[in-house]
Design an enzyme around this catalytic site. Structure first.
Site, PDB file in Angstrom:
ATOM      1  N   GLU A   3       9.246   9.202   1.862  1.00 61.37           N
ATOM      2  CA  GLU A   3      10.105   9.633   2.853  1.00 61.37           C
ATOM      3  C   GLU A   3      10.613   8.290   3.906  1.00 61.37           C
ATOM      4  OE1 GLU A   3       7.609  12.532   4.784  1.00 61.37           O
ATOM      5  OE2 GLU A   3       8.577  14.043   3.820  1.00 61.37           O
ATOM      6  N   LYS A   4       9.844   7.173   3.900  1.00 55.86           N
ATOM      7  CA  LYS A   4      10.196   6.068   4.645  1.00 55.86           C
ATOM      8  C   LYS A   4      11.781   5.879   4.575  1.00 55.86           C
ATOM      9  CE  LYS A   4       9.936   1.740   5.994  1.00 55.86           C
ATOM     10  NZ  LYS A   4      11.051   1.188   5.338  1.00 55.86           N
ATOM     11  N   VAL A  59       3.571   5.711   4.609  1.00 58.68           N
ATOM     12  CA  VAL A  59       2.288   5.190   4.948  1.00 58.68           C
ATOM     13  C   VAL A  59       2.521   4.260   6.023  1.00 58.68           C
ATOM     14  CG1 VAL A  59       0.043   3.865   3.845  1.00 58.68           C
ATOM     15  CG2 VAL A  59       1.650   5.391   2.403  1.00 58.68           C
ATOM     16  N   ARG A  71       9.165  -5.529   4.346  1.00 64.78           N
ATOM     17  CA  ARG A  71       9.957  -6.656   5.131  1.00 64.78           C
ATOM     18  C   ARG A  71       8.833  -6.822   6.350  1.00 64.78           C
ATOM     19  NH1 ARG A  71      15.847  -5.444   5.310  1.00 64.78           N
ATOM     20  NH2 ARG A  71      16.145  -4.502   3.416  1.00 64.78           N
ATOM     21  N   GLU A  97       0.917  -1.255  -0.035  1.00 66.45           N
ATOM     22  CA  GLU A  97      -0.005   0.095   0.030  1.00 66.45           C
ATOM     23  C   GLU A  97       0.831   1.323  -0.107  1.00 66.45           C
ATOM     24  OE1 GLU A  97      -3.049   0.374  -0.744  1.00 66.45           O
ATOM     25  OE2 GLU A  97      -3.056   2.581  -0.189  1.00 66.45           O
ATOM     26  N   GLY A  98       1.961   1.237   0.593  1.00 68.20           N
ATOM     27  CA  GLY A  98       2.910   2.230   0.361  1.00 68.20           C
ATOM     28  C   GLY A  98       3.402   2.665  -0.742  1.00 68.20           C
ATOM     29  N   HIS A  99       3.528   1.706  -1.627  1.00 67.34           N
ATOM     30  CA  HIS A  99       4.076   1.819  -3.215  1.00 67.34           C
ATOM     31  C   HIS A  99       3.013   2.484  -3.608  1.00 67.34           C
ATOM     32  CE1 HIS A  99       7.062  -1.364  -2.312  1.00 67.34           C
ATOM     33  NE2 HIS A  99       7.795  -0.473  -2.811  1.00 67.34           N
ATOM     34  N   GLN A 123      17.560   7.865   1.541  1.00 68.89           N
ATOM     35  CA  GLN A 123      17.552   7.603  -0.156  1.00 68.89           C
ATOM     36  C   GLN A 123      17.066   8.814  -0.771  1.00 68.89           C
ATOM     37  OE1 GLN A 123      16.809   3.653  -2.160  1.00 68.89           O
ATOM     38  NE2 GLN A 123      14.844   4.547  -2.050  1.00 68.89           N
ATOM     39  N   GLN A 150      22.821  -3.043  -5.530  1.00 67.15           N
ATOM     40  CA  GLN A 150      22.573  -2.354  -4.305  1.00 67.15           C
ATOM     41  C   GLN A 150      22.450  -3.442  -3.042  1.00 67.15           C
ATOM     42  OE1 GLN A 150      18.795  -0.548  -5.547  1.00 67.15           O
ATOM     43  NE2 GLN A 150      18.180  -0.899  -3.347  1.00 67.15           N
TER      44      GLN A 150
HETATM   45  O1  PAF Z   1      13.921   2.028  -2.583  1.00 68.39           O
HETATM   46  C1  PAF Z   1      13.821   1.087  -3.405  1.00 68.39           C
HETATM   47  O2  PAF Z   1      12.874   0.324  -3.852  1.00 68.39           O
HETATM   48  C2  PAF Z   1      15.302   0.934  -4.312  1.00 68.39           C
HETATM   49  O3  PAF Z   1      16.197   1.284  -3.479  1.00 68.39           O
HETATM   50  C3  PAF Z   1      15.089   1.855  -5.575  1.00 68.39           C
HETATM   51  C4  PAF Z   1      14.941   3.369  -5.253  1.00 68.39           C
HETATM   52  C5  PAF Z   1      14.200   1.538  -6.459  1.00 68.39           C
HETATM   53  C6  PAF Z   1      16.375   1.662  -6.565  1.00 68.39           C
HETATM   54  O4  PAF Z   1      16.643   0.488  -6.715  1.00 68.39           O
END
Ligand code: PAF
Length: 290
Positions: free
Chosen positions: A149-150, A177, A188, A27-29, A154, A59
């Site tokens: 902002e979570k 959210v 997670r 839901e946050g996405h 980043q 990453q």
């Molecule tokens: O926050 C994420 O899901 C990742 O770090 C991102 C910004 C998509 C980069 O791979």
């Protein structure tokens, strides 16, 4: 809604608002995507909102973690469509990283190199984030990109990166959210046991308690105490920083400079992050105000 797999197709989508993700959308996405759709329409961008879904190997510090990362493209595509996205860009690794020349490693701006925040537990993580964001912003014609902002460090890093690389993409922040009990939504959270879920509430409670403290030192002490008392033994950081640079405040600076309280702690072996605005000058929103 289109699903595109190649860099060439992504470049032909038109000017857009990008929502970068690694999939397994919650839901946050969905809130970030809806915000991206609204931003694209406000700006009259023909490409609408484009969601990228790419589990970025560069990453991850641990290859096992990368291999285990959940991938559910069909479900994710349905979420994007329901939220009104115009396209999903879901490249494979060969498309994203065909060569070092096409997808170079870029220097990590200072805000991502602060050694006492994410670097503590995820050394080198932001190198991979910068590489993928630089590539995405160049491939997709993103006039703006929405970041939650979570993942506050980043978000700051994305802003610094576009400035450093002269990319011309505006970085827009999306509010965190939360579940009804205050826990910040994250992919997670599914790893938490019932008891862990209860302990995890301590993160947002500690942040709210920090908002009631008048100095960074006091706020940090209160956060550490509350996390310990909730039975959270593994705390990576619980810190109050300048909201812009994420550096510690100089003496007295907090009275006139916006702050951010940030925590990272393990519950049931799961690494959880959260943060909130902090300080008199921190613009504590009514939603966050204690
Ligand atoms: O926050 C994420 O899901 C990742 O770090 C991102 C910004 C998509 C980069 O791979």
């Amino acid at each position: 809604m289109r699903i595109v797999r190649t860099v060439e197709e992504a470049g032909s989508l038109g000017e857009c608002v990008l929502v970068p993700t690694m999939g397994f959308l919650h839901e946050g996405h969905a809130a970030l995507i809806r915000q991206g759709v609204a931003e694209a329409s406000r700006r009259g961008l023909g490409g609408g909102c484009v969601v990228s879904i790419f589990v970025n190997p560069s990453q991850f510090n641990d290859p096992g973690d990368f291999a285990r990362y959940p991938r559910e493209l069909a479900r994710d595509v349905a979420v994007c469509e329901a939220c009104g996205a115009r396209a999903v860009f879901a490249p494979d690794e060969g498309e994203m990283y065909p060569s070092e020349e096409a997808a170079p490693w870029v220097p990590v701006p200072a805000v991502g190199r602060e050694p006492r925040l994410e670097e503590v537990g995820r050394p080198g993580h932001f190198e991979g984030v910068c590489r993928v964001l630089d590539r995405l912003f160049r491939v997709v014609r993103a006039r703006a990109a929405v970041f939650g902002e979570k993942d506050y460090q980043q978000l700051c890093l994305a802003r610094a990166l576009v400035a450093q690389q002269g990319l011309g993409t505006e970085i827009v922040a999306g509010a965190t959210v939360r579940e009804r009990d205050g826990l910040a939504m994250s992919s997670r959270n599914v790893h938490l046991s019932e008891a862990g879920r209860v302990r995890a509430r301590a993160l947002s409670r500690a942040l709210r308690a920090a908002q009631r403290c008048s100095t960074p030192a006091h706020a940090e002490r209160v956060m550490w105490d509350m996390l310990w008392s909730a039975g959270i033994a593994r705390i990576e950081y619980a810190a109050v920083r300048r909201a812009d640079t994420l550096m510690p405040f100089a003496d007295g600076e907090w009275a006139r400079t916006a702050g951010r309280a940030l925590v990272c702690a393990f519950v049931d072996g799961t690494r959880l992050l959260d943060n909130m605005a902090w300080g008199v000058a921190g613009g504590v929103s009514s939603a966050e105000a204690p």
